[in-house]
Motif scaffolding. Structure first.
Motif, PDB file in Angstrom:
ATOM      1  N   ALA A 170       0.843  -1.196   0.000  1.00  0.00           N
ATOM      2  CA  ALA A 170       0.000   0.000   0.000  1.00  0.00           C
ATOM      3  C   ALA A 170       0.871   1.237   0.000  1.00  0.00           C
ATOM      4  O   ALA A 170       2.055   1.176   0.329  1.00  0.00           O
ATOM      5  CB  ALA A 170      -0.903   0.010   1.225  1.00  0.00           C
ATOM      6  N   ILE A 171       0.292   2.363  -0.363  1.00  0.00           N
ATOM      7  CA  ILE A 171       1.040   3.624  -0.288  1.00  0.00           C
ATOM      8  C   ILE A 171       1.088   4.032   1.180  1.00  0.00           C
ATOM      9  O   ILE A 171       0.051   4.165   1.826  1.00  0.00           O
ATOM     10  CB  ILE A 171       0.351   4.714  -1.117  1.00  0.00           C
ATOM     11  N   PRO A 172       2.289   4.181   1.716  1.00  0.00           N
ATOM     12  CA  PRO A 172       2.377   4.484   3.146  1.00  0.00           C
ATOM     13  C   PRO A 172       1.992   5.928   3.463  1.00  0.00           C
ATOM     14  O   PRO A 172       1.947   6.776   2.577  1.00  0.00           O
ATOM     15  CB  PRO A 172       3.838   4.225   3.479  1.00  0.00           C
ATOM     16  N   THR A 173       1.714   6.192   4.725  1.00  0.00           N
ATOM     17  CA  THR A 173       1.526   7.567   5.190  1.00  0.00           C
ATOM     18  C   THR A 173       2.731   7.912   6.058  1.00  0.00           C
ATOM     19  O   THR A 173       3.518   7.034   6.413  1.00  0.00           O
ATOM     20  CB  THR A 173       0.261   7.687   6.053  1.00  0.00           C
ATOM     21  N   LEU A 174       2.858   9.172   6.394  1.00  0.00           N
ATOM     22  CA  LEU A 174       3.995   9.599   7.216  1.00  0.00           C
ATOM     23  C   LEU A 174       4.012   8.923   8.583  1.00  0.00           C
ATOM     24  O   LEU A 174       5.061   8.633   9.128  1.00  0.00           O
ATOM     25  CB  LEU A 174       3.942  11.113   7.422  1.00  0.00           C
ATOM     26  N   GLU A 175       2.805   8.683   9.108  1.00  0.00           N
ATOM     27  CA  GLU A 175       2.724   7.999  10.392  1.00  0.00           C
ATOM     28  C   GLU A 175       3.509   6.696  10.369  1.00  0.00           C
ATOM     29  O   GLU A 175       4.087   6.292  11.374  1.00  0.00           O
ATOM     30  CB  GLU A 175       1.251   7.711  10.737  1.00  0.00           C
ATOM     31  N   GLY A 176       3.518   6.078   9.164  1.00  0.00           N
ATOM     32  CA  GLY A 176       4.218   4.819   9.024  1.00  0.00           C
ATOM     33  C   GLY A 176       5.686   4.906   9.390  1.00  0.00           C
ATOM     34  O   GLY A 176       6.268   3.939   9.881  1.00  0.00           O
ATOM     35  N   VAL A 177       6.303   6.067   9.168  1.00  0.00           N
ATOM     36  CA  VAL A 177       7.728   6.231   9.477  1.00  0.00           C
ATOM     37  C   VAL A 177       7.982   5.932  10.956  1.00  0.00           C
ATOM     38  O   VAL A 177       8.974   5.309  11.315  1.00  0.00           O
ATOM     39  CB  VAL A 177       8.208   7.657   9.115  1.00  0.00           C
ATOM     40  N   PHE A 178       7.044   6.381  11.795  1.00  0.00           N
ATOM     41  CA  PHE A 178       7.206   6.140  13.234  1.00  0.00           C
ATOM     42  C   PHE A 178       7.090   4.654  13.563  1.00  0.00           C
ATOM     43  O   PHE A 178       7.823   4.127  14.395  1.00  0.00           O
ATOM     44  CB  PHE A 178       6.160   6.929  14.028  1.00  0.00           C
ATOM     45  N   PHE A 179       6.158   3.974  12.868  1.00  0.00           N
ATOM     46  CA  PHE A 179       6.001   2.541  13.119  1.00  0.00           C
ATOM     47  C   PHE A 179       7.235   1.775  12.655  1.00  0.00           C
ATOM     48  O   PHE A 179       7.758   0.923  13.360  1.00  0.00           O
ATOM     49  CB  PHE A 179       4.758   2.012  12.401  1.00  0.00           C
ATOM     50  N   VAL A 180       7.701   2.094  11.462  1.00  0.00           N
ATOM     51  CA  VAL A 180       8.863   1.387  10.929  1.00  0.00           C
ATOM     52  C   VAL A 180      10.078   1.643  11.816  1.00  0.00           C
ATOM     53  O   VAL A 180      10.840   0.732  12.126  1.00  0.00           O
ATOM     54  CB  VAL A 180       9.129   1.806   9.464  1.00  0.00           C
TER      55      VAL A 180
END
Lengths: 533, 362
Positions: free
Chosen positions: A257-267
């Motif tokens: 999926a196309i990630p969102t910026l929030e994803g950076v924190f999860f990764v």
């Protein structure tokens, strides 16, 4: 042209390190955004650059290097800082015009009628020059603070969470002002807790727990994690799921999926070896009526000011109802009326099928209701365990029950290891979960949560929402929640939107998505707000 | 130093103090303290419940009873009871004092007669005062020729009026407590609300900020010097024998000292409540104890004598008592010395405040 260069900047308060080894540069006309939760180190970094806190390392502004607030004095007439808080730098008893006089004299500026008029008009405050700052709304206060910061025509503007707690309309106006000034050669450092504002920045720095975890344009940051982002949400102790996406380091048999910026924190959390907490909520059946809360035309007045104007509200069994609205829209007042913390001026209220008229009516139902207030009502001199024991005693639980419950909830919510710590020693996300545990000790059937996720980091927020959904699904608890994060509205079954004390929307989230296809909830919210001018 | 910065703060401060109604407190509190304490503290004792047991029944003993009866200081009852019964009355708080005149009092007068005086000593200060009255009354009260004649006269406060002794001393208390709390509050308020960032983030010098914060309490309380002076001389009828200019100038310097203390308090506190409590505590206790109201400093013990000289209040009060009751002014070299000491205090405190105030978040 490079105007600011920050080298190995660190700030600490006593033993506590607020931010460690920040390095970045800022070009002319550039807007650099700081994104992160409360306590991530954004404010400390901004304060250090503005020269209002001692720091280690070096800041170079247009070739002038400084290492302390004292050395920074020389460049302060080119830098403007707007600290965090709604109109924090304003004096309540001074009018808008008098603020201009004060700041002009303070900076030793000549009166520039044309420029000042332009600023006032940009902020929509031209007609309000005689109004005292104490009588301005939150959004107006914030806009006034911003134009005051712009008064000395700074070359570098530093804004610390200018949009937090500001209604969406004012938020958009604040950005317009910043962009207009940027055209004239100003650079800006702006921190925010809203991921959705990332698109307004040229470049971003993401902050987490006193460190910068990523730098670059929003596109670059998203690009970096796209290999780890999948569609949908799953249950796993290796991956984080939030807002219809799953983030995982190991490959998954799912569609990308196309990630969102929030994803950076999860990764980033995954890369640090953090695992999501697995929340197991046992199934339980409770016997409650179909309609938990029914409010008919509730009204609350404070003198002339009408905080809530004839609001109808219904909370059904096993439902998560989101109460949305800008600051001062009447959300907290409404919750407080439902809880009986404020007397109701007009209207009828039914809780669990029973008409609530007097204090005595409530006492009977007290054991059925749990409440988590804004900023969590915790005793900071008691450890988490002692806090929980205290709340248990208030609900007259036996010592045996208390012990069992504390054990159960601390395990269930994953804060076992923090039981003997004091609230201020643990992250906000832990406080939030144990406040929820405190509200659940007496096994209520309905929960009222007033902005439980403000300022909490993304990872903790996702865990919290997972928890709420489990409580709803497995225990049948109904939840009424207020929040500032529009992305969280997606987790509610239904939303009620208030604007200046009036209900303007009451609909299921999926219906709203059908009505406004292709928009995310933030955009939907803005649209609704504008339609109801 | 730039005037525009100071002007900006002054204008803001005056508008703020007037609009938030603080101005009322600035002028109400000093007057309230003066009136409450002025009327409230009584050093003289009147209406002592006195039982006289007259076993002599002579002309002389009757004269003594008459003398006791004809002052406001004693309420006399002549009773014919035993010594034990009288003592019981003293113990059960039915009387404050017992006077026993022995049977052969007038006969033995020149051989060494005795009168028994028993005073309730539960309030030592009152007991000592009563004792003094009795002694004075017995020695000067009637025409007995004693081998030694005591000639005493109270200078400066001939009428022994309480107001003369107390009211000037209150100036030292009021002008230590009130300007200090105001100065501390108007600085700490900025910290508490967050407006202190205007100072932190703008190119303003510390000295400019401090001066801008000193001026409002200084000016407002300068007016209080005149107001309190009028209360003292008209309401309490305290004589003013000295030089008004010296009184005024010393008071202004003293207010600066107090404001200096307020600035130091504002450095260590971060909420208005804490600033108020701390500034009141550190000023009220010395302001009251070492004011000279309760006890002259010269008659204090070693430790308290030294302590009294550490606090500026004793120097100020020395000059104020002088201007009200004596009027020596700067003809007395001690007054000049004390005035200089006060100036040094003011300078040191304000310099210290400017030096220690932080222009950054702690």
């Amino acid at each position: 042209m490079e105007i600011l260069k920050v080298k190995n900047l660190s700030v600490s308060y006593g033993k506590k390190i607020a931010i460690k080894n920040v390095n970045f540069t800022l070009k002319e006309k550039e807007i650099l955004g700081f994104i992160g939760a409360d306590g991530a180190g954004k404010s400390s970094t901004l304060h250090a650059i503005a020269g209002v806190v001692s720091f280690k390392g070096e800041v170079v502004y247009k070739g002038y290097a400084y290492h302390s607030p004292k050395e920074a004095e020389k460049i302060k007439n080119e830098i403007s800082l707007m600290p965090q808080g709604l109109g924090l730098v304003l004096y309540d008893f001074l009018s808008v015009g008098e603020h201009f006089d004060f700041f002009r004299d303070l900076r030793g500026l000549k009166k520039d009628e044309e420029y000042e008029t332009r600023l006032l008009k940009m902020a929509g405050l031209y007609e309000f020059q005689d109004r005292l700052a104490g009588n301005l709304s939150g959004g107006m206060r914030q806009k006034l603070s911003l134009i005051l910061a712009l008064l000395p025509r700074p070359k570098l503007l530093i804004l610390d969470e200018p949009t937090t707690g500001v209604d969406p309309i004012s938020r958009a106006e604040l950005w317009d002002i910043v962009n207009e000034m940027r055209e004239e050669g100003m650079s800006a450092l702006i921190s925010t807790a809203y991921m959705s504002e990332a698109s307004k920045m040229d470049r971003l720095m993401l902050f987490d727990e006193g460190e910068v975890i990523a730098k670059g344009t929003a596109q670059e940051l998203i690009e970096k994690i796209k290999d780890y982002t999948y569609e949908g949400e799953i249950e796993s102790n290796e991956c984080f799921s939030f807002n219809k996406r799953t983030y995982c380091l190991n490959p998954l048999p799912l569609k990308k999926a196309i990630p969102t910026l929030e994803g950076v924190f999860f990764v980033n959390a995954l890369k640090k070896g953090k695992k999501p907490i697995l929340i197991e909520v046992p199934k339980k059946n409770i016997d409650v009526p179909e309609i938990i809360v029914k409010a008919k035309c509730l009204t609350k007045k404070f003198g002339e000011f009408i905080a809530d104007n004839c609001v109808d509200l219904e909370l059904k069994k096993g439902e998560i109802l989101g109460l949305l609205g800008a600051n001062g829209a009447g959300k907290t007042t409404l919750i407080k009326m439902l809880l009986g913390l404020y007397p109701i001026d007009e209207g009828e209220l039914y809780l669990l099928g029973k008409r609530i008229k007097s204090y005595e009516d409530r006492i009977e139902l007290k054991s059925k209701i749990g409440y988590v207030s804004q900023k969590f009502a915790l005793y900071k001199d008691l450890t988490i365990k002692e806090n929980l024991e205290y709340f248990a005693k208030m609900h007259s639980l036996t010592p045996k029950e208390t012990k069992e419950k504390i054990e159960k909830y601390s395990k269930m919510f994953g804060f076992e290891e923090y039981l003997n710590s004091f609230p201020k020693e643990v992250p906000l996300g832990i406080n939030q979960r144990f406040s929820l545990a405190a509200a659940l000790l007496h096994e209520p059937v309905v929960l009222f949560l007033d902005e439980p996720t403000s300022g909490v980091d993304t990872v903790a927020r996702s865990a919290f929402w997972k928890l709420l959904r489990k409580l709803k699904e497995n225990m049948g608890i109904s939840i009424l929640i207020t929040t500032h994060y529009m992305s969280e509205a997606e987790y509610c079954d239904r939303v009620v939107v208030l604007k200046r004390g009036v209900k303007i929307v009451d609909d299921e989230v999926k219906n709203l998505h059908q009505k406004y296809p292709g928009l995310d909830f933030e955009e939907i919210f803005l649209k609704i707000y504008k339609e109801n001018q | 130093m730039r005037l525009n910065v100071i002007k900006a703060y002054l204008k803001k401060e005056f508008i703020d103090l007037i609009r938030n109604k603080m101005i009322i407190l600035i002028y109400l509190i000093p007057t309230m303290i003066l009136i409450l304490f002025g009327y409230g503290i009584k050093l003289e004792v009147t209406h002592t419940r006195t039982i006289i047991i007259d076993n002599d029944h002579s002309k002389l003993s009757l004269e003594i009873i008459n003398k006791f009866s004809h002052t406001k200081y004693f309420d006399v009852k002549v009773e014919n009871i035993s010594y034990k019964e009288a003592l019981h009355k003293l113990q059960t708080n039915k009387a404050d004092m017992i006077v026993i005149i022995p049977p052969s009092f007038s006969k033995d007068l020149y051989k060494g007669a005795q009168i028994g005086v028993f005073i309730d000593g539960s309030f030592p200060l009152r007991a000592v005062t009563i004792e003094g009255y009795v002694e004075k009354l017995l020695i000067h009260g009637f025409n007995i020729k004693l081998p030694i004649k005591i000639e005493n006269r109270n200078f400066f406060n001939e009428a022994m009026r309480d107001y003369n002794a107390i009211v000037p001393g209150l100036f030292g208390l009021i002008f230590l407590v009130v300007p200090a709390s105001l100065a501390a509050i108007i600085i700490v308020k900025e910290k508490e609300v967050g407006t202190i960032f205007n100072f932190y983030s703008a190119p303003i010098k510390k000295i400019e900020f401090v001066i801008a914060k000193i001026i409002p309490p200084f000016l407002f309380h300068s007016l209080n010097i005149f107001i309190l002076f009028l209360w003292a001389t008209y309401l309490f009828d305290v004589p003013f024998r000295g030089n008004f200019f010296i009184f005024w100038l010393t008071s202004e310097i003293y207010i600066l000292i107090s404001v200096g203390i307020g600035i130091l308090v504002s450095i260590v506190t971060s909420t208005q409540v804490a600033a108020l409590v701390l500034s009141v505590i550190i000023t009220v206790i010395p302001g009251f104890l070492y004011s000279g109201i309760l006890m002259p400093i010269s008659s204090m013990d070693k430790e308290s004598y030294i302590e009294a000289h550490i606090f500026p209040v004793s120097y100020y009060n020395h000059i104020i008592y002088d201007t009200f009751l004596i009027g020596q002014g700067f003809k007395s070299s001690l007054n000049v010395l004390y005035f200089i000491i006060l100036c040094i205090y003011a300078f040191v405190l304000i310099a210290l405040g400017t030096l220690l105030i932080k222009k950054a978040i702690k």
